[in-house]
Design a protein around this motif. Structure first.
Motif, PDB file in Angstrom:
ATOM      1  N   ILE A   1       0.915  -1.172   0.020  1.00  0.00           N
ATOM      2  CA  ILE A   1       0.059  -0.030   0.169  1.00  0.00           C
ATOM      3  C   ILE A   1       0.891   1.325   0.027  1.00  0.00           C
TER       4      ILE A   1
ATOM      5  N   LEU B   1       2.996   7.509   3.129  1.00  0.00           N
ATOM      6  CA  LEU B   1       3.124   6.178   3.726  1.00  0.00           C
ATOM      7  C   LEU B   1       3.274   5.094   2.772  1.00  0.00           C
TER       8      LEU B   1
ATOM      9  N   VAL C   1      -2.460  -5.370   5.954  1.00  0.00           N
ATOM     10  CA  VAL C   1      -2.421  -4.095   6.452  1.00  0.00           C
ATOM     11  C   VAL C   1      -2.677  -3.646   7.982  1.00  0.00           C
ATOM     12  N   GLU C   2      -4.062  -4.315   8.267  1.00  0.00           N
ATOM     13  CA  GLU C   2      -4.227  -4.040   9.524  1.00  0.00           C
ATOM     14  C   GLU C   2      -3.602  -4.761  10.847  1.00  0.00           C
TER      15      GLU C   2
ATOM     16  N   LYS D   1       0.369  -3.848  10.680  1.00  0.00           N
ATOM     17  CA  LYS D   1       0.603  -2.686  10.701  1.00  0.00           C
ATOM     18  C   LYS D   1       1.979  -2.264  10.338  1.00  0.00           C
TER      19      LYS D   1
ATOM     20  N   PHE E   1       4.294  -0.417   8.469  1.00  0.00           N
ATOM     21  CA  PHE E   1       4.334   0.531   7.310  1.00  0.00           C
ATOM     22  C   PHE E   1       5.317   1.643   7.971  1.00  0.00           C
TER      23      PHE E   1
ATOM     24  N   ASN F   1      -4.150   1.110  -3.268  1.00  0.00           N
ATOM     25  CA  ASN F   1      -4.108  -0.124  -2.331  1.00  0.00           C
ATOM     26  C   ASN F   1      -5.147  -0.879  -2.854  1.00  0.00           C
TER      27      ASN F   1
END
Lengths: 468, 205
Positions: free
Chosen positions: B102, B116, B124-125, B128, B130, B187
């Motif tokens: 992403i 980002l 992603v979630e 995390k 990033f 994304n």
């Protein structure tokens, strides 16, 4: 108050090192803040003029000629310290301006921080009419041991005052500020400036950071930050500051900011806390996880030279500590140094046969000042060694005050950065105190020492533009 | 309240900054979608400013091959999209499987625009993983962002991919910084064979 958009910094010189001070709210009553501030000016031996101001003043207050109003002094006043009830502060600001003071510290609390927005607004309005740099309200104010200036209302017997040195410390919060100040003195490193600026009605983190960055007596800045009011200006000030000197920062008060649901994955990941972290990383701040980190990192930056290399020589008189040190080194992105063939030969010749010539360099419990001295001499010249972690366990038979002298001597050469690990109680502490007082950073665990070395190296790389 | 930028405008903006996106077309009938596919597999999406999460709302069907499958999916999507009116139906070429990452932008109330990069897709979630920086970023910042990722070795295993992703990140940063937009999501971006496919795009004004 809407702050100017273009970069313009408040000059805090007259607040930090004034030649004359008016204490508004000075009193003989020892229960009052105004009394404690007066007492401190006496105790720290301030060399300039002190003018106590109190509306009910008659004759002298604490031995100084007192005045009913700052306007009655009729002599040049650099700094006005305001310690009167909140409802009278705004009016007093106008009088300070008329008296042409060059800086103001408002110690008084009872404004927005207790929900009294009306008084805060009135104060902001009064401040918007003047161009005098003003710190506070709701703050401890400032301390500059070189100038013997101290607006803190904390009695000198309750909190140790650090000696004069190169570390400056800024804190929005007064309580964090005073406790760290106390610890800084205990750690034995000296203070350049202390600034606690409370509600930041005028002077804020942008001004403070910029002032300390350009202060020639400040080598290292320690910063306890709760929030930033002017984000982009803070970044601009930071770009300059972190290239000039190390700025160690701790961010408190991590709360969700900006209500409403995120509209994208990016927004849901990039919250306020993450934004601060990004700013700190991008613009070369050294971030700590705890208040201890301020002290740990502070002393290594205050005393040791910078290096971009991460190859650490570990010298120890205890095998277990050597293992712990190795773990801590790799956990913090550093590596054990490999000694050259030449160093190996020199150390083989110097050390008893039971000592293995390899990293971590365990010289056994018999190691004494001579062993450490030889190892530091040989590896100090080894191009494969960037920095030292020296473990000195004073419980062993060979470690004594001569070892202390050896380590101080090596540190004074400023050849390569060195951190010392000494774990122990009374006997150990009596030795480490000597080292700390002589500019050797001592830690009680390999973890704290490795974290501090990593902070030093990472900052050095940022400053020199070396890729991670 | 931020407003979702119309897909074709957003896509135009991407092109302007030299960011490639996967070939797509708005279609109003199943036949148009079949013609667009030219026998190759496609994706059908119902796009509505009222549905921000297409997969969660069931407004996307993947890997549709042949007239029968495409027509069936078109009918199903039309039914589901009914409650998100107004919407548009979009056909997009199916891209190769690869690693989903992403890239995006967000506006922080204090520090302004942030960029980002992270491990994408379903991770992603969860992870995390990033890295975030303030715009505009320098090439050094872009490299530092990649280095900061735990998945660095998977996302950019060699110098060529490091360079490719770093340059893309700089382009995205410029696009985000120079335009009057508050949020941006690329994304997923799918990495495969040393290149990338920008599969989905969301820009908020």
């Amino acid at each position: 108050m809407k702050r100017k958009e273009k970069l313009e910094y408040a000059d805090l010189t007259h607040i930090l090192s004034p030649k004359s001070v008016a204490v508004i709210g000075a009193t003989e009553n020892p229960a009052k803040v105004g009394h404690a501030i007066m007492q401190n000016y006496i105790d720290v031996g301030f060399q300039g003029s002190v003018y106590p101001i109190n509306i009910g003043a008659q004759g002298k207050i604490m031995g100084f000629q007192a005045y009913k109003s700052i306007l009655d002094v009729k002599k040049p006043i650099d700094l006005a310290v305001i310690a009167i009830p909140a409802e009278f502060v705004s009016a007093t600001i106008g009088q300070c301006a008329k008296a042409q003071v060059k800086g103001i510290v408002i110690v008084t609390s009872g404004f927005a921080e207790v929900g009294n927005q009306k008084l805060e607004n009135a104060l902001n309005k009064a401040l918007s009419k003047i161009k005098i740099p003003t710190i506070g309200p709701n703050c401890l104010g400032v301390m500059d041991p070189r100038a013997r200036n101290d607006t803190l209302f904390l009695p000198t017997y309750k909190i140790d005052r650090p000696k004069v040195g190169g570390v400056s410390f800024a804190s929005q919060s007064g309580s964090v500020g005073s406790s760290i100040l106390d610890l800084i003195s205990a750690e034995g490193f000296g203070l350049s400036k202390f600034i606690s600026y409370g509600n930041a009605s005028m002077v804020d983190e942008v001004d403070v950071l910029n002032y300390l960055a350009h202060d020639k007596d400040t080598k290292v800045i320690l910063y306890y930050l709760e929030g930033v009011k002017r984000g982009r200006q803070f970044i601009e000030a930071a770009k300059t500051a972190t290239k000039l000197k190390p700025v160690v920062i701790i961010k408190g008060g991590i709360t969700a900011q900006g209500a409403g649901a995120a509209h994208s994955h990016t927004a849901s990941l990039a919250g306020s806390h993450e934004a601060y972290e990004a700013v700190f990383k991008q613009y070369g701040f050294i971030t700590g996880d705890s208040l201890e980190d301020l002290l740990y990192f502070g002393k290594v930056f205050d005393t040791q030279p910078l290096t971009d290399g991460n190859r650490i020589a570990v010298l120890t008189n205890g095998g277990g500590h050597g293992v712990l040190a190795t773990d801590a080194i790799y956990a913090n992105g550093l590596a054990l140094a490999e000694m050259s063939k030449r160093s190996e030969r020199a150390l083989r010749a110097a050390m008893p046969p039971i000592v293995n010539i390899r990293m971590p360099f365990d010289m056994s419990g018999e190691a004494n000042a001579t062993s450490y001295s030889k190892a530091l001499e040989v590896l100090g010249d080894d191009p494969g060694v960037d920095a030292f972690m020296v473990i000195a366990l004073f419980q062993t038979p060979g470690a004594d005050e001569n070892l202390v002298t050896t380590l101080i001597k090596f540190s004074e050469q400023k050849k390569k950065p060195m951190v010392v690990v000494s774990t122990g109680s009374a006997y150990t502490k009596s030795h480490t105190a000597l080292m700390e007082a002589s500019g050797v950073p001592v830690y009680d665990s390999p973890t704290a020492a490795a974290r501090s070395l990593a902070a030093l190296i990472n900052y050095s790389r940022y400053k020199n533009g070396v890729e991670e | 309240m931020p407003e979702l930028m119309e897909y074709s405008k957003a896509n135009f903006l991407l092109k302007k900054y030299g960011i490639r996106s996967v070939g797509s077309k708005y279609v109003s009938t199943a036949v148009e979608a079949v013609q667009f596919a030219k026998g190759k597999p496609i994706v059908l999406k119902a796009i509505s400013t009222r549905a921000l999460h297409k997969s969660k709302s069931g407004l996307i069907q993947l890997n549709l091959q042949g007239e029968v499958e495409i027509k069936k999916a078109f009918t199903a999507l039309t039914k589901k999209a009914g409650k998100f009116k107004p919407y548009k139906m979009q056909a997009q070429h199916m891209v190769k499987n690869g690693l989903e990452i992403i890239m995006g932008g967000n506006t922080d109330p204090q520090f302004g625009k942030l960029i980002l990069i992270g491990l994408g897709g379903i991770y992603v979630e969860t992870f995390k993983d990033f890295a975030l920086r303030v715009c505009p970023i320098t090439p050094r910042d872009a490299r530092s962002m990649l280095n900061q990722l735990k998945s660095n070795g998977i996302i950019a295993p060699d110098d060529a991919s490091k360079k490719m992703i770093g340059e893309l990140l700089l382009k995205v940063s410029r696009l985000f910084y120079e335009n009057d937009i508050s949020e941006l999501d690329l994304n997923p971006l799918i990495l495969h064979d040393g290149t990338y496919d920008a599969v989905d795009l969301r820009i908020l004004k």
